[in-house]
Design an enzyme around this catalytic site. Sequence first.
Site, PDB file in Angstrom:
ATOM      1  CD  GLU A  65      -2.746  -1.413   2.339  1.00  0.00           C
ATOM      2  OE1 GLU A  65      -2.671  -0.609   3.184  1.00  0.00           O
ATOM      3  OE2 GLU A  65      -3.835  -2.224   2.346  1.00  0.00           O
ATOM      4  CE  LYS A 219      -4.117   1.168 -35.731  1.00  0.00           C
ATOM      5  NZ  LYS A 219      -3.653   1.758 -34.611  1.00  0.00           N
ATOM      6  NE  ARG A 221      -4.855  -1.095 -32.595  1.00  0.00           N
ATOM      7  CZ  ARG A 221      -3.506  -1.364 -32.373  1.00  0.00           C
ATOM      8  NH1 ARG A 221      -2.938  -2.434 -32.512  1.00  0.00           N
ATOM      9  NH2 ARG A 221      -2.734  -0.177 -32.087  1.00  0.00           N
TER      10      ARG A 221
END
Length: 338
Positions: A65, A219, A221
């Site tokens: 933490e 482009k 993906r």
Amino acid sequence: MNMLRGSVVIRSGTLTLQSPPAELAANNRLRLFAGSANCPLAQEVAAYLGIELGPIVLKQFADGEIYLQIQESIRGCDVYLIQPTCRPVNDHLMELMIMIDACRRASARQITAVIPYYGYARADRKTAGRESITAKLAANLITESGANRVLAMDLHSAQIQGYFDIPFDHVYGSPVLIDYLANKQLSDIVVVSPDVGGVARARAFAKKLDDAPLAIIDKRRQAHNVAEVLNVIGDVAGKTAVLVDDMIDTGGTIAQGAALLRKEGARQVYACATHAVFSPPATERLSSGLLEEVIVTNTIPIREEDRFEQLTVLSVANVLGEAIWRIHEDSSVSSMFR
Ligand SMILES: Nc1ncnc2c1ncn2[C@@H]1O[C@H](COP(=O)(O)O)[C@@H](O)[C@H]1O
Ligand SMILES: O=P(O)(O)OC[C@H]1O[C@H](OP(=O)(O)OP(=O)(O)O)[C@H](O)[C@@H]1O
Ligand SMILES: [Mg+2]
Ligand SMILES: [Mg+2]
């Protein structure tokens, strides 16, 4: 434009800087603190403003933490917290929120989150059912922590500004990149957007580079982190192609784009991007010889092992420092970029 007190206007290439006056250091209402994400950049911003970074203790407990304490009074101060939310993104985001919370509880008058690179920005919409819009969630978290305003650079998509219901200043690294390129005196430039999301950015870039022509790569993906380039719209044969993007992550977009531009007859290919995210195998892809030079900025610190011969890193500290000063002086930020 609101002229800033005691300032000197400097036209630095495509950027208008007004060099903060020496008495800024004495104006102790402005305080600058750095998280752990990019201390060298924060130091440079402080140097531009002619002030010291504020003292802060930042460490991890044994269980991981975060412990944070601002080590001077900031009661009634305008506090600027510099923290790009780059890798490890969750730690840096959490650290930013803890810094904001600490400042709020210490009675700061105004807290500005200065986020040179805004992580989770690519999760800016649902691209399929049952996804999170994590860019919006991060905005909610930063706002709920107590930030009063945000200063960020080259967001992946400009609409992220609207994910915040607090004032948001969006600044650009492009003047630094453009001035560097202009000094190289390259001939027959065509500016290329490597994908649809980058078209507006590349068009603005081309305009400032003597109105150079623009080309766009189609482009797609098929999967996360896998870029597939199909064709180039525009004429690149015999030209110096300059790919312009907001970020280079795995380098797939830029490397594939460069290969396609070469195939289409580009004489040489340069790549410019504000954020060097550089996830593997970016370094291998970018140094494979397809690119004459890869020009990025220091919004994200670049590890030694990610540096390569063709890489140039430019500093955006003056852009951020100037924007901070203008925000502090209630002056126009957008006029820096005219
Ligand atoms: N951090 C990320 N790395 C890679 N891909 C990401 C990240 N965050 C979201 N994404 C995915 O990227 C596309 C974005 O869609 P575009 O149409 O290419 O803008 C989407 O599949 C996200 O899940
Ligand atoms: O280096 P890489 O791993 O290829 O990732 C970087 C690319 O990913 C993002 O585009 P995105 O795919 O979101 O498309 P968009 O710009 O059209 O939204 C970003 O704008 C870069 O173009
Ligand atoms: Mg995108
Ligand atoms: Mg893109």
